[in-house]
Scaffold this motif. Structure first.
Motif, PDB file in Angstrom:
ATOM      1  N   GLN A 154       0.842  -1.205   0.000  1.00 30.67           N
ATOM      2  CA  GLN A 154       0.000   0.000   0.000  1.00 30.67           C
ATOM      3  C   GLN A 154       0.872   1.249   0.000  1.00 30.67           C
ATOM      4  O   GLN A 154       1.974   1.272   0.566  1.00 30.67           O
ATOM      5  N   ASP A 155       0.355   2.293  -0.654  1.00 33.98           N
ATOM      6  CA  ASP A 155       1.019   3.608  -0.670  1.00 33.98           C
ATOM      7  C   ASP A 155       2.468   3.511  -1.156  1.00 33.98           C
ATOM      8  O   ASP A 155       3.366   4.154  -0.609  1.00 33.98           O
ATOM      9  N   PHE A 156       2.676   2.724  -2.194  1.00 37.20           N
ATOM     10  CA  PHE A 156       4.045   2.574  -2.703  1.00 37.20           C
ATOM     11  C   PHE A 156       4.360   3.696  -3.682  1.00 37.20           C
ATOM     12  O   PHE A 156       3.725   3.834  -4.724  1.00 37.20           O
ATOM     13  N   ASN A 157       5.364   4.509  -3.335  1.00 36.70           N
ATOM     14  CA  ASN A 157       5.763   5.634  -4.178  1.00 36.70           C
ATOM     15  C   ASN A 157       7.133   5.431  -4.810  1.00 36.70           C
ATOM     16  O   ASN A 157       7.699   6.358  -5.382  1.00 36.70           O
ATOM     17  N   GLY A 158       7.652   4.225  -4.687  1.00 38.34           N
ATOM     18  CA  GLY A 158       8.962   3.947  -5.264  1.00 38.34           C
ATOM     19  C   GLY A 158      10.082   4.305  -4.312  1.00 38.34           C
ATOM     20  O   GLY A 158       9.881   4.932  -3.268  1.00 38.34           O
ATOM     21  N   PRO A 159      11.306   3.915  -4.659  1.00 34.17           N
ATOM     22  CA  PRO A 159      12.466   4.222  -3.812  1.00 34.17           C
ATOM     23  C   PRO A 159      12.889   5.680  -3.932  1.00 34.17           C
ATOM     24  O   PRO A 159      12.523   6.382  -4.876  1.00 34.17           O
ATOM     25  N   THR A 160      13.680   6.114  -2.975  1.00 33.74           N
ATOM     26  CA  THR A 160      14.300   7.430  -3.008  1.00 33.74           C
ATOM     27  C   THR A 160      15.784   7.252  -3.300  1.00 33.74           C
ATOM     28  O   THR A 160      16.456   6.452  -2.637  1.00 33.74           O
ATOM     29  N   TYR A 161      16.264   7.992  -4.306  1.00 36.67           N
ATOM     30  CA  TYR A 161      17.671   7.903  -4.694  1.00 36.67           C
ATOM     31  C   TYR A 161      18.383   9.201  -4.293  1.00 36.67           C
ATOM     32  O   TYR A 161      17.898  10.295  -4.583  1.00 36.67           O
ATOM     33  N   VAL A 162      19.536   9.051  -3.645  1.00 35.76           N
ATOM     34  CA  VAL A 162      20.246  10.197  -3.083  1.00 35.76           C
ATOM     35  C   VAL A 162      21.685  10.223  -3.606  1.00 35.76           C
ATOM     36  O   VAL A 162      22.343   9.176  -3.716  1.00 35.76           O
ATOM     37  N   PHE A 163      22.162  11.428  -3.930  1.00 39.35           N
ATOM     38  CA  PHE A 163      23.571  11.628  -4.265  1.00 39.35           C
ATOM     39  C   PHE A 163      24.248  12.244  -3.048  1.00 39.35           C
ATOM     40  O   PHE A 163      23.932  13.378  -2.659  1.00 39.35           O
ATOM     41  N   THR A 164      25.158  11.505  -2.423  1.00 40.46           N
ATOM     42  CA  THR A 164      25.760  11.946  -1.161  1.00 40.46           C
ATOM     43  C   THR A 164      27.171  12.505  -1.314  1.00 40.46           C
ATOM     44  O   THR A 164      27.768  12.922  -0.322  1.00 40.46           O
ATOM     45  N   LYS A 165      27.713  12.513  -2.532  1.00 40.58           N
ATOM     46  CA  LYS A 165      29.118  12.868  -2.719  1.00 40.58           C
ATOM     47  C   LYS A 165      29.286  14.277  -3.297  1.00 40.58           C
ATOM     48  O   LYS A 165      30.197  14.531  -4.098  1.00 40.58           O
ATOM     49  N   LEU A 166      28.437  15.186  -2.874  1.00 37.29           N
ATOM     50  CA  LEU A 166      28.513  16.561  -3.386  1.00 37.29           C
ATOM     51  C   LEU A 166      29.858  17.203  -3.058  1.00 37.29           C
ATOM     52  O   LEU A 166      30.415  17.942  -3.868  1.00 37.29           O
ATOM     53  N   ASN A 167      30.382  16.929  -1.873  1.00 35.45           N
ATOM     54  CA  ASN A 167      31.662  17.536  -1.489  1.00 35.45           C
ATOM     55  C   ASN A 167      32.805  17.079  -2.384  1.00 35.45           C
ATOM     56  O   ASN A 167      33.827  17.775  -2.491  1.00 35.45           O
ATOM     57  N   ASP A 168      32.657  15.922  -3.017  1.00 33.19           N
ATOM     58  CA  ASP A 168      33.717  15.434  -3.906  1.00 33.19           C
ATOM     59  C   ASP A 168      33.794  16.241  -5.203  1.00 33.19           C
ATOM     60  O   ASP A 168      34.869  16.380  -5.784  1.00 33.19           O
ATOM     61  N   PHE A 207      24.253  24.971  -4.494  1.00 34.74           N
ATOM     62  CA  PHE A 207      24.276  23.837  -5.413  1.00 34.74           C
ATOM     63  C   PHE A 207      22.869  23.265  -5.538  1.00 34.74           C
ATOM     64  O   PHE A 207      22.150  23.126  -4.540  1.00 34.74           O
ATOM     65  N   GLN A 208      22.486  22.948  -6.761  1.00 29.66           N
ATOM     66  CA  GLN A 208      21.202  22.319  -7.025  1.00 29.66           C
ATOM     67  C   GLN A 208      21.437  20.905  -7.544  1.00 29.66           C
ATOM     68  O   GLN A 208      22.325  20.680  -8.364  1.00 29.66           O
ATOM     69  N   ILE A 209      20.625  19.970  -7.058  1.00 32.37           N
ATOM     70  CA  ILE A 209      20.641  18.611  -7.581  1.00 32.37           C
ATOM     71  C   ILE A 209      19.291  18.364  -8.235  1.00 32.37           C
ATOM     72  O   ILE A 209      18.251  18.430  -7.580  1.00 32.37           O
ATOM     73  N   LEU A 210      19.304  18.104  -9.526  1.00 27.83           N
ATOM     74  CA  LEU A 210      18.091  17.959 -10.317  1.00 27.83           C
ATOM     75  C   LEU A 210      18.076  16.592 -10.970  1.00 27.83           C
ATOM     76  O   LEU A 210      19.101  15.908 -11.073  1.00 27.83           O
ATOM     77  N   ALA A 211      16.882  16.177 -11.410  1.00 30.00           N
ATOM     78  CA  ALA A 211      16.817  15.013 -12.285  1.00 30.00           C
ATOM     79  C   ALA A 211      17.612  15.332 -13.540  1.00 30.00           C
ATOM     80  O   ALA A 211      17.600  16.468 -14.023  1.00 30.00           O
ATOM     81  N   LYS A 225      21.616  15.635 -12.124  1.00 25.30           N
ATOM     82  CA  LYS A 225      22.468  16.717 -12.622  1.00 25.30           C
ATOM     83  C   LYS A 225      22.739  17.675 -11.463  1.00 25.30           C
ATOM     84  O   LYS A 225      21.813  18.118 -10.784  1.00 25.30           O
ATOM     85  N   VAL A 226      24.020  17.963 -11.246  1.00 23.32           N
ATOM     86  CA  VAL A 226      24.415  18.936 -10.229  1.00 23.32           C
ATOM     87  C   VAL A 226      24.725  20.250 -10.925  1.00 23.32           C
ATOM     88  O   VAL A 226      25.423  20.275 -11.946  1.00 23.32           O
ATOM     89  N   ARG A 227      24.202  21.347 -10.385  1.00 22.86           N
ATOM     90  CA  ARG A 227      24.373  22.660 -11.018  1.00 22.86           C
ATOM     91  C   ARG A 227      24.741  23.700  -9.966  1.00 22.86           C
ATOM     92  O   ARG A 227      24.210  23.703  -8.853  1.00 22.86           O
ATOM     93  N   VAL A 228      25.645  24.596 -10.346  1.00 25.06           N
ATOM     94  CA  VAL A 228      25.985  25.726  -9.483  1.00 25.06           C
ATOM     95  C   VAL A 228      26.231  26.951 -10.355  1.00 25.06           C
ATOM     96  O   VAL A 228      26.752  26.840 -11.465  1.00 25.06           O
ATOM     97  N   VAL A 229      25.815  28.108  -9.877  1.00 26.78           N
ATOM     98  CA  VAL A 229      26.020  29.378 -10.577  1.00 26.78           C
ATOM     99  C   VAL A 229      26.778  30.314  -9.642  1.00 26.78           C
ATOM    100  O   VAL A 229      26.376  30.504  -8.494  1.00 26.78           O
ATOM    101  N   THR A 230      27.874  30.865 -10.133  1.00 26.34           N
ATOM    102  CA  THR A 230      28.621  31.849  -9.350  1.00 26.34           C
ATOM    103  C   THR A 230      28.466  33.226  -9.999  1.00 26.34           C
ATOM    104  O   THR A 230      28.382  33.341 -11.228  1.00 26.34           O
TER     105      THR A 230
END
Length: 237
Positions: A154-168, A207-211, A225-230
């Motif tokens: 019940q109430d299955f919305n799929g897994p959550t995927y995370v990118f944890t290596k932003l500092n790299d 920093f933005q993390i987008l699909a 996709k990781v994005r940054v604007v300076t």
């Protein structure tokens, strides 16, 4: 006043007048210099990088219902054993699987006030947390096997995927964005007939993390996709 006294007074007055003129010239030069020194150009630099999620969280919530609480609890316990066997067959280690809270609802209670349908509804959640995102994708496609075994998901919305290596990737991406900003500033300076000076001010955006394709929920996308604007201001000489 005698002529002897008048001459020194005139000299002093002349000296003061010259001093004021000189001071005025210095102030004028100061304003001009400040205006010249304040010439600058502000530009933005963009950096983007495609990355893949390195952590997946898969919650599986299943329910059972009936009129007798002990019987419904027995069904939930049996379903839990089925889910554990399924996940073991999918190749998950025991430490990757955790048990969420058990939810119990009595539809005859004052809170719910329902007199129709089953009285007791129980829900249990099992959570898979792993860095093997490819395995989680395969498990998600195989959940029909649980349904065929009688587990009511019940109430299955799929897994959550995370990118944890932003500092790299952060330092290199900031350098890329800054380099892109400088390229734009050099073009502005060239077009205006000026010479690009040192950095006056710099601001790093978040920093933005987008699909990856920027479609849908980013948390449900393995490819991101990781994005940054300076924003950088350069002085113009």
């Amino acid at each position: 006043m005698s002529d002897n006294r008048l001459i020194p007074a005139l000299v002093i007055a002349a000296a003061m007048a010259l001093g004021l003129v000189g001071a005025g010239a210095l102030v004028g030069n100061g304003i001009v210099n400040a205006r010249v020194g304040d010439r600058f150009v502000s530009v933005r630099g963009l950096a983007e990088r495609d990355v893949k999620a390195d952590l997946a969280v898969l919650p599986i919530r299943f329910t059972a219902s009936g009129e007798v609480l002990s019987e419904v609890q027995g069904t939930i316990d049996a379903d839990l054993a089925t889910v554990r066997r399924f996940l073991a067959a999918q190749g998950y280690a025991a430490e990757a699987i955790s048990l969420g809270r058990l939810e119990v609802a009595d539809t005859r209670s004052r809170e719910y006030g329902s007199q129709t349908g089953p009285r007791f509804i129980l829900a249990q959640t099992v959570i898979v947390r792993t860095t093997d995102v490819d395995r989680v994708q395969a498990t998600t496609r195989a959940l029909n096997d649980l349904v065929r075994q009688g587990v009511v998901i019940q109430d299955f919305n799929g897994p959550t995927y995370v990118f944890t290596k932003l500092n790299d990737v952060r330092p290199a991406m900031i350098a890329e964005a800054t380099a892109a900003a400088r390229t734009g500033a050099e073009q502005f300076a060239k077009d205006s007939g000026a010479r690009l000076g040192p950095i006056r001010e710099a601001t790093q955006g978040s920093f933005q993390i987008l699909a990856r394709d920027e479609i849908g929920d980013e948390t449900q996308s393995v490819d991101k996709k990781v994005r940054v604007v300076t924003t950088v201001s350069y002085r113009l000489n």
